[in-house]
Design an enzyme around this catalytic site. Sequence first.
Site, PDB file in Angstrom:
ATOM      1  N   ALA A 255       0.787  -1.243   0.000  1.00  0.00           N
ATOM      2  CA  ALA A 255       0.000   0.000   0.000  1.00  0.00           C
ATOM      3  C   ALA A 255       0.815   1.287   0.000  1.00  0.00           C
ATOM      4  CB  ALA A 255      -0.925   0.014   1.226  1.00  0.00           C
ATOM      5  N   ALA A 256       2.059   1.240   0.497  1.00  0.00           N
ATOM      6  CA  ALA A 256       2.828   2.484   0.607  1.00  0.00           C
ATOM      7  C   ALA A 256       3.071   3.091  -0.777  1.00  0.00           C
ATOM      8  CB  ALA A 256       4.163   2.195   1.297  1.00  0.00           C
ATOM      9  N   GLY A 258       0.470   5.131   0.099  1.00  0.00           N
ATOM     10  CA  GLY A 258      -0.884   5.366   0.590  1.00  0.00           C
ATOM     11  C   GLY A 258      -1.810   6.113  -0.344  1.00  0.00           C
ATOM     12  N   GLY A 259      -1.363   6.434  -1.536  1.00  0.00           N
ATOM     13  CA  GLY A 259      -2.235   7.160  -2.468  1.00  0.00           C
ATOM     14  C   GLY A 259      -3.489   6.389  -2.826  1.00  0.00           C
ATOM     15  N   LYS A 260      -3.345   5.085  -3.005  1.00  0.00           N
ATOM     16  CA  LYS A 260      -4.507   4.265  -3.387  1.00  0.00           C
ATOM     17  C   LYS A 260      -5.393   3.980  -2.177  1.00  0.00           C
ATOM     18  CE  LYS A 260      -1.837   2.277  -7.183  1.00  0.00           C
ATOM     19  NZ  LYS A 260      -0.523   2.823  -6.775  1.00  0.00           N
ATOM     20  N   ASP A 277       2.015  -3.142   4.037  1.00  0.00           N
ATOM     21  CA  ASP A 277       3.231  -3.034   3.228  1.00  0.00           C
ATOM     22  C   ASP A 277       4.370  -3.689   3.996  1.00  0.00           C
ATOM     23  OD1 ASP A 277       3.982  -1.212   0.600  1.00  0.00           O
ATOM     24  OD2 ASP A 277       5.721  -1.570   1.888  1.00  0.00           O
ATOM     25  N   ASP A 303       4.288  -9.099   5.114  1.00  0.00           N
ATOM     26  CA  ASP A 303       4.740  -9.669   3.850  1.00  0.00           C
ATOM     27  C   ASP A 303       3.528 -10.255   3.130  1.00  0.00           C
ATOM     28  OD1 ASP A 303       5.836 -11.297   1.814  1.00  0.00           O
ATOM     29  OD2 ASP A 303       7.647 -11.670   2.971  1.00  0.00           O
ATOM     30  N   CYS A 375       3.110  -1.017 -12.137  1.00  0.00           N
ATOM     31  CA  CYS A 375       3.543   0.109 -12.960  1.00  0.00           C
ATOM     32  C   CYS A 375       4.663  -0.367 -13.882  1.00  0.00           C
ATOM     33  CB  CYS A 375       3.961   1.310 -12.116  1.00  0.00           C
ATOM     34  SG  CYS A 375       5.236   0.961 -10.877  1.00  0.00           S
TER      35      CYS A 375
END
Length: 433
Positions: A255-256, A258-260, A277, A303, A375
Amino acid sequence: MNKNTNLRSLSAQLIERVVDKGESLNTVLPQAQKKLSDKDSALVQEICFGVLRTLPQLEALIGKLMERPLTGKQRVLHYLIMVGLYQLLYTRIPAHAVLAETVAGAEVLKRGSLKGLLNGVLRQFQRQQDALLASIKEGPQRYLHPGWLLKRLQIAWPTQWQQIVEANNVRPPMWLRVNQQHHSRDSWLALLAETQKTAFIDAEVPEALRLESPTSVTQLPGFDQGWVTVQDVSAQRCALLLEPKNDEYILDLCAAPGGKTTHILEIAPEARVLAVDIDAQRLVRVHENLQRLGMKAEVKQGDGRSPQDWCGDELFDRILLDAPCSATGVIRRHPDIKWLRRERDIAELAKLQSEIIEAIWPQLKPGGTLLYATCSILPDENQLQISAFLERHNDAVACSLFGAPETGLQVFPTVDGGDGFFYAKLVKKPEVN
């Protein structure tokens, strides 16, 4: 800035740490910037990003200008010459200032005996610039990518690779996400217009805006109040494709920063969200983003390959897996990726991705949705990964996204558009009684 600090020598040292020592620019640059004024910090960032973006061209020029490369203890001067060449080619800094400051950098690096060499190389480039640039115009260095990556892009995307390379080599646009809990996109756009700044809307992503010119977040109306977040338009598609709903239990894995996570909560403010994360340091950013937007989520270090350690037997309605990847779709934002990544990394990353999606699939409720995203623009991490997963799992159904094949939607970086991203939406079949 300390009066003894030479910004060119500092930049050369940072570039050496990235290229020769394999350190991330994301790590070494912020450490150096802490001691600099905003103006000096911006110049060091411009030089470091610029040199790493154009490294093969600068290497080729040095090869023409010098009979023997600088090695060993003199190696940092090789990068100092690059710093000088980059400024002469790509900045508006007057040439006399470039030469004076860059040559002075040798003294700061305790290589004063080589100031004459540095001065001579840069002056020779000035005299022969047109001929030198013409001499390297047709070589592979013109693409500004490592050979292995260029070859992979050409094989995977024979008609699109040049567009991808072009987008990778430009400065990235600055995309914003308007927080619909505070403002509609158009009402925030009106606030932005009052600051004499211009932004453009995106036809497909409703809260996305692209600034005409990048700016400091301090210049964005209501940034500290959580009205707007800096996030690329391709990254914004993740939460939209996940389609979170209020009262659902949703996992944002990897998640880091945290934008999503925050985007999920903007869409479904009553959802229960767990952000996980593996990197404790990067989780600090998740907490900071949640705090700025005034949101609450459970945040855990863990993990993805061993979910029982952090969620036990709990099952999720939806899972967003933003898998660790080669980041080949965001090279324009992180040009050091081109020089830090190795071809052997791709198979290792694909194995890690497979292990994570295998481990987390049992934690998804029957009838639940998992969105796999990277990405990356390499098929090994994307279409091939999902095809292999679907072959192994009869209980997984892939959804077609915008008419793309059911193995997922690949988007490429574009000059004024979003980053390169891949998305695959998988639904777990309901259990039959």
